[in-house]
Design a protein around this motif. Sequence first.
Motif, PDB file in Angstrom:
ATOM      1  N   LEU A   1       0.825  -1.212   0.000  1.00 54.62           N
ATOM      2  CA  LEU A   1       0.000   0.000   0.000  1.00 54.62           C
ATOM      3  C   LEU A   1       0.855   1.256   0.000  1.00 54.62           C
ATOM      4  N   ILE A   2       2.010   1.211   0.666  1.00 59.87           N
ATOM      5  CA  ILE A   2       2.925   2.357   0.655  1.00 59.87           C
ATOM      6  C   ILE A   2       3.426   2.600  -0.762  1.00 59.87           C
ATOM      7  N   LYS A   3       3.813   1.537  -1.447  1.00 63.25           N
ATOM      8  CA  LYS A   3       4.329   1.670  -2.817  1.00 63.25           C
ATOM      9  C   LYS A   3       3.263   2.226  -3.751  1.00 63.25           C
ATOM     10  N   GLN A   4       2.020   1.826  -3.516  1.00 58.12           N
ATOM     11  CA  GLN A   4       0.920   2.306  -4.356  1.00 58.12           C
ATOM     12  C   GLN A   4       0.825   3.825  -4.345  1.00 58.12           C
ATOM     13  N   THR A   5       1.143   4.447  -3.198  1.00 59.06           N
ATOM     14  CA  THR A   5       1.061   5.904  -3.089  1.00 59.06           C
ATOM     15  C   THR A   5       2.151   6.615  -3.887  1.00 59.06           C
TER      16      THR A   5
ATOM     17  N   LYS B   1       1.700   7.644  -9.881  1.00 58.88           N
ATOM     18  CA  LYS B   1       0.684   8.578 -10.369  1.00 58.88           C
ATOM     19  C   LYS B   1      -0.399   7.829 -11.142  1.00 58.88           C
ATOM     20  N   LYS B   2      -1.598   8.327 -11.027  1.00 57.50           N
ATOM     21  CA  LYS B   2      -2.744   7.713 -11.699  1.00 57.50           C
ATOM     22  C   LYS B   2      -2.497   7.639 -13.211  1.00 57.50           C
TER      23      LYS B   2
ATOM     24  N   TYR C   1      -0.951  -4.114  -6.480  1.00 56.39           N
ATOM     25  CA  TYR C   1      -1.291  -2.832  -5.857  1.00 56.39           C
ATOM     26  C   TYR C   1      -0.899  -1.661  -6.732  1.00 56.39           C
TER      27      TYR C   1
ATOM     28  N   GLU D   1      -3.388   1.845  -9.454  1.00 55.73           N
ATOM     29  CA  GLU D   1      -3.175   3.252  -9.830  1.00 55.73           C
ATOM     30  C   GLU D   1      -2.732   3.377 -11.277  1.00 55.73           C
TER      31      GLU D   1
END
Length: 394
Positions: free
Chosen positions: A81-85, A88-89, A106, A110
Amino acid sequence: MNKAILDKEVQHFIKANREKSPTEIALKKSPFSTVSSAELASQIDGWQRSVRKLPTWAFSDGIYYPDKLNLEQCSSEHTALIKQTLIKKGARVIDLTGGFSVDSCYLAQEASEVIHCELNANLSEIVDYNAKILRVHNLQCVVTDGIKYLQESEDDAFDYIYVDPSRRVNQGKVFLLEDCEPNIVAHQDLYFQKARIVIAKLAPLLDISTALSSLKHVKYVYVISLDNDCKELLFIQERGYTGETTIKAIRLFHDQLQDFEFTYADERGTISRFSMPQHYLYDPDVAISKAGAFKIVGKSFGLGKLHQHAHLYTSDNFIPEFPGRIFEIIEVIPYGNFKKNNPYPQANVATRNFPDKVELIRKKLKIKDGGQNYLFFTTDINNNYIAIACRRLR
């Protein structure tokens, strides 16, 4: 991949027996002619390993689990989940070292597309199947060497490269960044030809300063801990970046997240304020310690430090935002007095900048493990050995 494992009757058996010992299942005769006892045990073992680490996988019907080594080496959902942030979309991503695909899945939430490169054809087939079960439809699984795939791609084909170099080479563990596969130091120029940003997941034991001297354009380093256990280092490189590297310590605990960021210039420029133990004691999370925030964390929260080498902090006021354990001090006892009269026959024992290890202290002072009280054996600002008795607040 034995597709017979996906038969309804087999899946029902696995679900009905998933709380049992995999060894017990492996030793019994399989009730199915197409699936061996070892395969049934492997699926049950995979589910048990995934319950806490990968709950989305564990509680999705029909998931196929790979060999346990693949599960041991993959990221947890918490760290994924950290990596997902970081993505960029709508970005295009390539995962050079796909594995069991937790990070890829994950990132795909995105990204517009994630290319999952994996040399192991069986594992790639499992990942492709599970991705469909999890409704991750923009994950493209390719049985190939990630570096070769990258070399054959056009320049700027991707927005992000994700790489988790293997620390197991030729059936042995390696410790130098240059010895991992792929060698991310040697391939840096290739990476920046093909993408603007590179995200490398590195071993938590790696020395951050050494890695920074080998990798260029490092904009961020993430130090991620889960329940006070350092899990991952993430190095974020951005093509052309020449500024100071920002260090981000991420603490995940009890489904909460705390973060603390600084630069090594901040740390070098900080002068600690030292103090005798006051009303509260603060023990920084392993992410803070691994990141090297030994002085800046105390200054940022207005705390006094017990000793230059102790890395314990104190205050009269309660600071609940501190990224680590917080204790209320009961009393401070000179170590010489403590040895003569131990008032705590049972306690949780820890040492900081103290000559004896925990096991030896327990044996010498006859302290049983556990209970509500905590004992920190450390050194004060006058270089005297002390025992700090306290109760944990959080």
